[in-house]
Design a protein around this motif. Structure first.
Motif, PDB file in Angstrom:
ATOM      1  N   SER A   1       0.829  -1.206   0.000  1.00 18.14           N
ATOM      2  CA  SER A   1       0.000   0.000   0.000  1.00 18.14           C
ATOM      3  C   SER A   1       0.865   1.257   0.000  1.00 18.14           C
ATOM      4  O   SER A   1       0.570   2.232  -0.706  1.00 18.14           O
ATOM      5  N   HIS A   2       1.962   1.234   0.777  1.00 15.48           N
ATOM      6  CA  HIS A   2       2.836   2.409   0.799  1.00 15.48           C
ATOM      7  C   HIS A   2       3.478   2.643  -0.563  1.00 15.48           C
ATOM      8  O   HIS A   2       3.483   3.767  -1.087  1.00 15.48           O
TER       9      HIS A   2
ATOM     10  N   VAL B   1      -1.937  12.580  -8.420  1.00 13.26           N
ATOM     11  CA  VAL B   1      -1.912  13.053  -7.031  1.00 13.26           C
ATOM     12  C   VAL B   1      -3.008  12.377  -6.214  1.00 13.26           C
ATOM     13  O   VAL B   1      -2.783  11.952  -5.074  1.00 13.26           O
ATOM     14  N   MET B   2      -4.185  12.243  -6.792  1.00 14.73           N
ATOM     15  CA  MET B   2      -5.288  11.600  -6.074  1.00 14.73           C
ATOM     16  C   MET B   2      -4.980  10.129  -5.798  1.00 14.73           C
ATOM     17  O   MET B   2      -5.284   9.602  -4.727  1.00 14.73           O
ATOM     18  N   GLY B   3      -4.334   9.454  -6.773  1.00  8.83           N
ATOM     19  CA  GLY B   3      -3.924   8.079  -6.546  1.00  8.83           C
ATOM     20  C   GLY B   3      -2.892   7.971  -5.435  1.00  8.83           C
ATOM     21  O   GLY B   3      -2.912   7.026  -4.637  1.00  8.83           O
ATOM     22  N   THR B   4      -1.986   8.947  -5.370  1.00  6.63           N
ATOM     23  CA  THR B   4      -0.998   8.968  -4.296  1.00  6.63           C
ATOM     24  C   THR B   4      -1.668   9.139  -2.945  1.00  6.63           C
ATOM     25  O   THR B   4      -1.300   8.486  -1.962  1.00  6.63           O
TER      26      THR B   4
ATOM     27  N   LEU C   1      -4.661   8.155  -2.099  1.00 11.68           N
ATOM     28  CA  LEU C   1      -5.281   6.884  -1.740  1.00 11.68           C
ATOM     29  C   LEU C   1      -4.249   5.906  -1.192  1.00 11.68           C
ATOM     30  O   LEU C   1      -4.507   5.169  -0.231  1.00 11.68           O
ATOM     31  N   GLY C   2      -3.052   5.885  -1.809  1.00 10.54           N
ATOM     32  CA  GLY C   2      -2.000   5.009  -1.316  1.00 10.54           C
ATOM     33  C   GLY C   2      -1.552   5.376   0.078  1.00 10.54           C
ATOM     34  O   GLY C   2      -1.335   4.507   0.935  1.00 10.54           O
ATOM     35  N   VAL C   3      -1.422   6.675   0.342  1.00  2.00           N
ATOM     36  CA  VAL C   3      -0.989   7.142   1.669  1.00  2.00           C
ATOM     37  C   VAL C   3      -2.029   6.791   2.724  1.00  2.00           C
ATOM     38  O   VAL C   3      -1.699   6.281   3.806  1.00  2.00           O
TER      39      VAL C   3
END
Length: 270
Positions: free
Chosen positions: A18-19, A163-166, A168-170
């Protein structure tokens, strides 16, 4: 009741995955996001270097706070939420100054997550006999998936999706971390850890190893910051760039897969 070792290893692998899903979008393609916002290459360099400087300064402080409290999982969750907040600030802002603030804030809270995750994974190794490499390789898998997916998103011409995908990952990293069971002698019991000065740090060979690692990280900096922009100027498509980023990580996955067995035959210096 403790989880079976295989199940727990899979969940720790999920933490790494996930990270690195978020990081695999951010690292190759965030310079492209900044360029799409009209920033010059020089301004992008200033922003990324400032993020690296605060990461270097913040990492020992933030990980130290976590070690002192003995609440590693909670720290990963809190740091993830704070990092996501700075990314949200970036999404709804514009200009170099706000981008600089957002990246610096993100790096302060994002950088401790990998060492804290590593520490948790090593507790699982000690307590359950798990294979660290087999857990960590899922982070590399997540990175590869993000590289390919990020190249596709970048090719669509909407860098905001990256950016939005990042984000979600965070956020997912924080929730995976807080769902894990307790590990270690002091984890989550609220007792401060004993502050002992490690003798290892003063060993000349260890300082030499740190110096070598520093040189390796320095050589990565230009590639991480400008590899994507360089390839775009060379006429390579965004999707192909994502594939190029994933090639080296595939080799990393292979190494992690056999790392446990290699460690039985070779020492750390070898």
């Amino acid at each position: 009741m403790s989880l079976p070792a295989a199940s727990l290893s899979a969940r720790v692998g999920g933490l790494f995955a996930s990270h690195f899903l978020g990081f695999g979008l951010f690292l190759p393609f965030f310079p492209l996001v900044l360029e799409d916002r009209g920033l010059t290459v020089a301004e992008i360099g200033y922003i990324l270097s400032a993020g690296t400087i605060v990461r270097i300064a913040a990492n020992p402080v933030m990980t130290g706070l976590s070690d002192h409290s003995g609440r590693r999982r909670l720290s990963i969750f809190a740091y993830s939420m704070a990092g996501a907040a700075f990314l949200g600030f970036f999404i709804f802002s514009s200009g170099m100054v706000t981008a600089l603030i957002a990246v610096m804030g993100l790096m302060i809270f994002w950088s401790p997550i990998v060492p804290l995750s590593d520490a948790y994974a090593l507790d699982v190794v000690r307590n359950h006999g798990a294979d660290y490499g087999r857990m960590r390789l899922w982070g590399s898998v997540g990175f590869v998936v993000a590289n390919v997916f990020g190249g596709w998103l970048a090719g669509m011409g909407n860098s905001q999706l990256i950016v939005m995908g990042t984000v979600l990952g965070v956020i997912s990293t924080g929730f995976v971390a807080i769902s894990l069971p307790r590990q270690g002698r002091d984890e989550d019991n609220g007792e401060p850890r004993q502050n002992q000065r490690p003798k290892l740090f003063w060993s000349p060979w260890f300082l030499g190893v740190l110096g070598v690692i520093g040189l390796l990280q320095g050589s990565h900096a230009a590639f991480y910051g400008f590899g994507t922009l360089f390839w775009l100027q060379a006429g390579i498509s965004e999707f192909a760039i994502g594939l190029l980023w994933s090639i080296g990580v595939l080799a990393e996955i292979a190494l992690f897969f056999v790392a446990g067995r290699l460690g039985l035959s070779f020492g750390p210096l070898t």
